[in-house]
Write a protein that holds these residues in place. Structure first.
Motif, PDB file in Angstrom:
ATOM      1  N   THR A 187       5.526  -8.942   8.407  1.00  0.00           N
ATOM      2  CA  THR A 187       5.004  -9.426   7.136  1.00  0.00           C
ATOM      3  C   THR A 187       3.761  -8.632   6.769  1.00  0.00           C
ATOM      4  O   THR A 187       2.801  -8.584   7.552  1.00  0.00           O
ATOM      5  CB  THR A 187       4.637 -10.916   7.220  1.00  0.00           C
ATOM      6  OG1 THR A 187       5.798 -11.639   7.625  1.00  0.00           O
ATOM      7  CG2 THR A 187       4.135 -11.428   5.885  1.00  0.00           C
ATOM      8  N   PRO A 188       3.749  -7.970   5.606  1.00  0.00           N
ATOM      9  CA  PRO A 188       2.564  -7.185   5.221  1.00  0.00           C
ATOM     10  C   PRO A 188       1.391  -8.113   4.968  1.00  0.00           C
ATOM     11  O   PRO A 188       1.570  -9.277   4.576  1.00  0.00           O
ATOM     12  CB  PRO A 188       3.011  -6.485   3.933  1.00  0.00           C
ATOM     13  CG  PRO A 188       4.135  -7.304   3.405  1.00  0.00           C
ATOM     14  CD  PRO A 188       4.809  -7.902   4.592  1.00  0.00           C
ATOM     15  N   PRO A 189       0.156  -7.644   5.213  1.00  0.00           N
ATOM     16  CA  PRO A 189      -1.010  -8.493   4.967  1.00  0.00           C
ATOM     17  C   PRO A 189      -1.125  -8.848   3.504  1.00  0.00           C
ATOM     18  O   PRO A 189      -0.720  -8.064   2.634  1.00  0.00           O
ATOM     19  CB  PRO A 189      -2.189  -7.602   5.416  1.00  0.00           C
ATOM     20  CG  PRO A 189      -1.665  -6.201   5.325  1.00  0.00           C
ATOM     21  CD  PRO A 189      -0.213  -6.286   5.654  1.00  0.00           C
ATOM     22  N   ALA A 193       9.226  -2.606   3.413  1.00  0.00           N
ATOM     23  CA  ALA A 193       8.192  -3.459   2.816  1.00  0.00           C
ATOM     24  C   ALA A 193       7.197  -2.565   2.104  1.00  0.00           C
ATOM     25  O   ALA A 193       7.038  -1.384   2.449  1.00  0.00           O
ATOM     26  CB  ALA A 193       7.487  -4.305   3.877  1.00  0.00           C
ATOM     27  N   SER A 194       6.530  -3.114   1.092  1.00  0.00           N
ATOM     28  CA  SER A 194       5.449  -2.399   0.411  1.00  0.00           C
ATOM     29  C   SER A 194       4.121  -2.881   0.965  1.00  0.00           C
ATOM     30  O   SER A 194       3.957  -4.054   1.296  1.00  0.00           O
ATOM     31  CB  SER A 194       5.502  -2.635  -1.103  1.00  0.00           C
ATOM     32  OG  SER A 194       6.627  -1.990  -1.669  1.00  0.00           O
ATOM     33  N   SER A 195       3.174  -1.972   1.050  1.00  0.00           N
ATOM     34  CA  SER A 195       1.856  -2.303   1.582  1.00  0.00           C
ATOM     35  C   SER A 195       0.796  -1.611   0.745  1.00  0.00           C
ATOM     36  O   SER A 195       1.090  -0.682  -0.009  1.00  0.00           O
ATOM     37  CB  SER A 195       1.751  -1.868   3.046  1.00  0.00           C
ATOM     38  OG  SER A 195       0.530  -2.289   3.623  1.00  0.00           O
ATOM     39  N   GLY A 196      -0.457  -2.057   0.885  1.00  0.00           N
ATOM     40  CA  GLY A 196      -1.540  -1.473   0.110  1.00  0.00           C
ATOM     41  C   GLY A 196      -1.686  -2.145  -1.241  1.00  0.00           C
ATOM     42  O   GLY A 196      -0.940  -3.068  -1.583  1.00  0.00           O
ATOM     43  N   GLU A 197      -2.656  -1.672  -2.000  1.00  0.00           N
ATOM     44  CA  GLU A 197      -2.960  -2.275  -3.284  1.00  0.00           C
ATOM     45  C   GLU A 197      -3.120  -1.217  -4.357  1.00  0.00           C
ATOM     46  O   GLU A 197      -3.531  -0.090  -4.095  1.00  0.00           O
ATOM     47  CB  GLU A 197      -4.248  -3.105  -3.190  1.00  0.00           C
ATOM     48  CG  GLU A 197      -4.169  -4.248  -2.193  1.00  0.00           C
ATOM     49  CD  GLU A 197      -5.482  -4.996  -2.080  1.00  0.00           C
ATOM     50  OE1 GLU A 197      -6.361  -4.773  -2.924  1.00  0.00           O
ATOM     51  OE2 GLU A 197      -5.620  -5.799  -1.147  1.00  0.00           O
ATOM     52  N   SER A 211       5.830   5.596   7.086  1.00  0.00           N
ATOM     53  CA  SER A 211       5.084   5.246   5.871  1.00  0.00           C
ATOM     54  C   SER A 211       5.176   6.382   4.864  1.00  0.00           C
ATOM     55  O   SER A 211       4.846   7.532   5.185  1.00  0.00           O
ATOM     56  CB  SER A 211       3.615   4.969   6.196  1.00  0.00           C
ATOM     57  OG  SER A 211       3.496   3.852   7.052  1.00  0.00           O
ATOM     58  N   VAL A 229       6.937   1.205   3.420  1.00  0.00           N
ATOM     59  CA  VAL A 229       7.092   1.433   4.862  1.00  0.00           C
ATOM     60  C   VAL A 229       8.527   1.113   5.252  1.00  0.00           C
ATOM     61  O   VAL A 229       9.063   0.065   4.874  1.00  0.00           O
ATOM     62  CB  VAL A 229       6.124   0.563   5.680  1.00  0.00           C
ATOM     63  CG1 VAL A 229       6.282   0.871   7.175  1.00  0.00           C
ATOM     64  CG2 VAL A 229       4.682   0.781   5.243  1.00  0.00           C
ATOM     65  N   TYR A 235      10.994   0.359   8.440  1.00  0.00           N
ATOM     66  CA  TYR A 235      10.870  -0.118   9.815  1.00  0.00           C
ATOM     67  C   TYR A 235      12.174   0.091  10.587  1.00  0.00           C
ATOM     68  O   TYR A 235      13.253   0.165   9.986  1.00  0.00           O
ATOM     69  CB  TYR A 235      10.506  -1.604   9.829  1.00  0.00           C
ATOM     70  CG  TYR A 235       9.139  -1.893   9.265  1.00  0.00           C
ATOM     71  CD1 TYR A 235       8.008  -1.823  10.067  1.00  0.00           C
ATOM     72  CD2 TYR A 235       8.983  -2.224   7.920  1.00  0.00           C
ATOM     73  CE1 TYR A 235       6.745  -2.089   9.548  1.00  0.00           C
ATOM     74  CE2 TYR A 235       7.727  -2.490   7.399  1.00  0.00           C
ATOM     75  CZ  TYR A 235       6.612  -2.415   8.209  1.00  0.00           C
ATOM     76  OH  TYR A 235       5.371  -2.673   7.687  1.00  0.00           O
ATOM     77  N   ARG A 283      -0.658   1.731  -3.210  1.00  0.00           N
ATOM     78  CA  ARG A 283       0.459   0.970  -2.658  1.00  0.00           C
ATOM     79  C   ARG A 283       1.581   1.934  -2.236  1.00  0.00           C
ATOM     80  O   ARG A 283       1.887   2.893  -2.942  1.00  0.00           O
ATOM     81  CB  ARG A 283       0.964  -0.032  -3.689  1.00  0.00           C
ATOM     82  CG  ARG A 283       1.838  -1.147  -3.111  1.00  0.00           C
ATOM     83  CD  ARG A 283       1.865  -2.343  -4.050  1.00  0.00           C
ATOM     84  NE  ARG A 283       2.781  -3.375  -3.606  1.00  0.00           N
ATOM     85  CZ  ARG A 283       2.532  -4.245  -2.639  1.00  0.00           C
ATOM     86  NH1 ARG A 283       1.365  -4.189  -2.007  1.00  0.00           N
ATOM     87  NH2 ARG A 283       3.411  -5.164  -2.300  1.00  0.00           N
TER      88      ARG A 283
END
Length: 203
Positions: A184-186, A164-168, A140, A175, A177, A172
């Protein structure tokens, strides 16, 4: 996708006008030097801009207009990790009507701050690739601006590893992998709220 800056002379004129207002109202000792796609610095708004016909096409992710700031107040632009510099660039992108994925078409810098940052991102991407391949665990990155996240994604793409991007919002981050499909990010808070509302409507 059509190039939103195909009339680059008009785009440079809009940026020049915006920077003039910023200079007059902000009471800052900043001198913007605008480098248009024709490769000529245009610090003077009275000089005709973008009239050169021999324009070399830029690559997909290359900026078409660069602005370099000089002056005694440049440290103000670079304080708090270049917060003001990023903000001015963001406003310029909005003035030009650029979508978030098109913000790379313009590039604002001072004292090589963002150019050096870009080199750091490239090195960080390479380090992350090596670490993920050695450990087999996700890596990350710290939170970044949308432009920096895009650069990281592009730098990581050559590895073939999923990202993938995560957070808001300002938290944000990207990550990286190991081999295989990226989880799949939440969904963002707004998406979760909409999904909950829709589930109640179906009952």
């Amino acid at each position: 996708m059509t190039n939103p800056l195909k009339d680059q002379g008009s785009a440079v004129k809009e940026i020049t006008d915006f920077l003039k207002v910023l200079e007059d109202t902000g009471n800052l000792d900043l001198k913007p030097h605008i480098l248009a796609c024709n490769g000529h610095v245009q610090p003077n708004a009275d000089v005709p801009i973008g009239e050169t016909s021999s324009v070399s096409p830029a690559s997909e992710h290359s900026p078409l207009i660069c602005v370099e700031f000089t002056g005694t107040d440049t440290p103000l632009l670079l304080a708090r990790n270049g917060e003001l510099l990023h903000a001015i660039e963001h406003i310029a992108a909005k003035i030009l009507g650029l979508e978030p994925e098109e913000h790379d078409l313009i590039f604002f810098d001072a004292e090589g701050f963002k150019a050096n940052r870009d080199k750091e991102l490239q090195l960080a991407a390479q380090t992350a690739i090596e670490q993920v391949r050695e450990t087999g665990r996700p890596y990350s990155f710290p939170p970044m601006t949308s432009r920096e996240r895009r650069m990281i994604h592009l730098a990581l793409a050559k590895s073939g590893l999923p990202t993938a991007s995560s957070g808001e919002g300002p938290r944000r981050f990207v990550v990286l992998y190991p081999e295989g499909p990226a989880p799949t990010p939440p969904p963002a808070t707004e998406d979760r709220t909409r999904a909950i509302r829709n589930s109640f409507r179906r009952r």
